[in-house]
Design an enzyme around this catalytic site. Structure first.
Site, PDB file in Angstrom:
ATOM      1  CG  ASN A 170      -0.404  -0.162   2.525  1.00  0.00           C
ATOM      2  OD1 ASN A 170       0.608  -0.827   2.687  1.00  0.00           O
ATOM      3  ND2 ASN A 170      -1.024   0.434   3.525  1.00  0.00           N
ATOM      4  CD  GLU A 183      -1.484   4.881   4.616  1.00  0.00           C
ATOM      5  OE1 GLU A 183      -0.964   5.715   5.380  1.00  0.00           O
ATOM      6  OE2 GLU A 183      -2.171   3.931   5.008  1.00  0.00           O
ATOM      7  CB  CYS A 224      -5.352  -1.302  -1.502  1.00  0.00           C
ATOM      8  SG  CYS A 224      -6.632  -0.449  -0.587  1.00  0.00           S
ATOM      9  CD  GLU A 253      -5.449  -5.837  -0.998  1.00  0.00           C
ATOM     10  OE1 GLU A 253      -4.930  -4.700  -0.983  1.00  0.00           O
ATOM     11  OE2 GLU A 253      -6.128  -6.276  -0.054  1.00  0.00           O
ATOM     12  CB  CYS A 280     -10.889  -2.293   0.770  1.00  0.00           C
ATOM     13  SG  CYS A 280     -10.265  -1.714  -0.813  1.00  0.00           S
ATOM     14  CB  CYS A 296      -8.817  -4.463  -3.321  1.00  0.00           C
ATOM     15  SG  CYS A 296      -7.631  -3.112  -3.098  1.00  0.00           S
TER      16      CYS A 296
HETATM   17  N1  THU Z   1      -5.285  -1.292   2.613  1.00  0.00           N
HETATM   18  C1  THU Z   1      -4.772  -2.158   1.695  1.00  0.00           C
HETATM   19  O1  THU Z   1      -3.632  -2.010   1.253  1.00  0.00           O
HETATM   20  N2  THU Z   1      -5.552  -3.191   1.295  1.00  0.00           N
HETATM   21  C2  THU Z   1      -6.849  -3.398   1.712  1.00  0.00           C
HETATM   22  O2  THU Z   1      -7.537  -4.230   1.153  1.00  0.00           O
HETATM   23  C3  THU Z   1      -7.357  -2.634   2.843  1.00  0.00           C
HETATM   24  C4  THU Z   1      -6.631  -1.391   3.168  1.00  0.00           C
HETATM   25  C5  THU Z   1      -4.460  -0.166   3.048  1.00  0.00           C
HETATM   26  C6  THU Z   1      -4.969   1.165   2.576  1.00  0.00           C
HETATM   27  C7  THU Z   1      -4.393   2.096   3.632  1.00  0.00           C
HETATM   28  O3  THU Z   1      -3.089   2.444   3.257  1.00  0.00           O
HETATM   29  C8  THU Z   1      -4.327   1.241   4.878  1.00  0.00           C
HETATM   30  O4  THU Z   1      -4.437  -0.101   4.447  1.00  0.00           O
HETATM   31  C9  THU Z   1      -5.432   1.534   5.885  1.00  0.00           C
HETATM   32  O5  THU Z   1      -6.678   1.489   5.303  1.00  0.00           O
END
Ligand code: THU
Length: 132
Positions: free
Chosen positions: A45, A47, A56, A58, A89, A92
């Site tokens: 991920n 940010e 994310c 995935e 999520c 994804c």
């Molecule tokens: N996140 C993912 O990388 N994958 C998911 O399926 C759920 C959330 C990340 C996004 C963000 O950087 C952090 O987790 C918190 O939501």
């Protein structure tokens, strides 16, 4: 990598998780996607300060795989720190469904596997190109 042993796939997801840029949530995620020919493509991920532009793990893995020319996929391993199962999520799930179909989704923490699902069970009644 062939067969149902996901050890290498989970290990790849744990390894790429180390590169996560999660300064805002502190929630690091690693994903490893296995293609039909056994290639493993990874993502973490990422940010940023606007929050909303976060991508994310995935989707980073899937978009990297697409950019590398891969078209068919078998399964994905997703690793984060909580030992409770942490499924992908909704965004994804949609992207994985549209580009990979009903793949196996393997969830793991840093220490152990926490769950296995078929994507169709995580995204019932999906919207996709058949609806257009
Ligand atoms: N996140 C993912 O990388 N994958 C998911 O399926 C759920 C959330 C990340 C996004 C963000 O950087 C952090 O987790 C918190 O939501």
């Amino acid at each position: 990598m062939k067969g149902s042993d996901a050890h290498d796939l989970i290990a790849a997801a744990r390894e790429v998780r180390r590169h996560a840029r999660a300064e805002f949530s502190n929630f690091k995620v690693g994903a490893a996607l296995e293609t039909a020919d056994g290639t493993i493509v990874t993502g973490c991920n990422v940010e940023n300060a606007t929050y909303g532009l976060t991508v994310c793990a995935e989707r980073v893995a899937m978009f990297s795989a697409i950019a590398a020319g891969h078209r068919t996929f078998r399964r994905i391993a997703i690793v984060c720190e909580p030992h409770e199962p942490t499924p992908p999520c909704g965004a994804c799930r949609q992207i994985l469904w549209e580009f990979a179909g009903d793949i196996e989704v393997i969830l793991a923490s840093l220490r152990r596997e926490t769950g296995r699902h078929q994507l169709a069970d995580l995204l019932p009644q999906p919207f996709d190109k058949r609806n257009l």
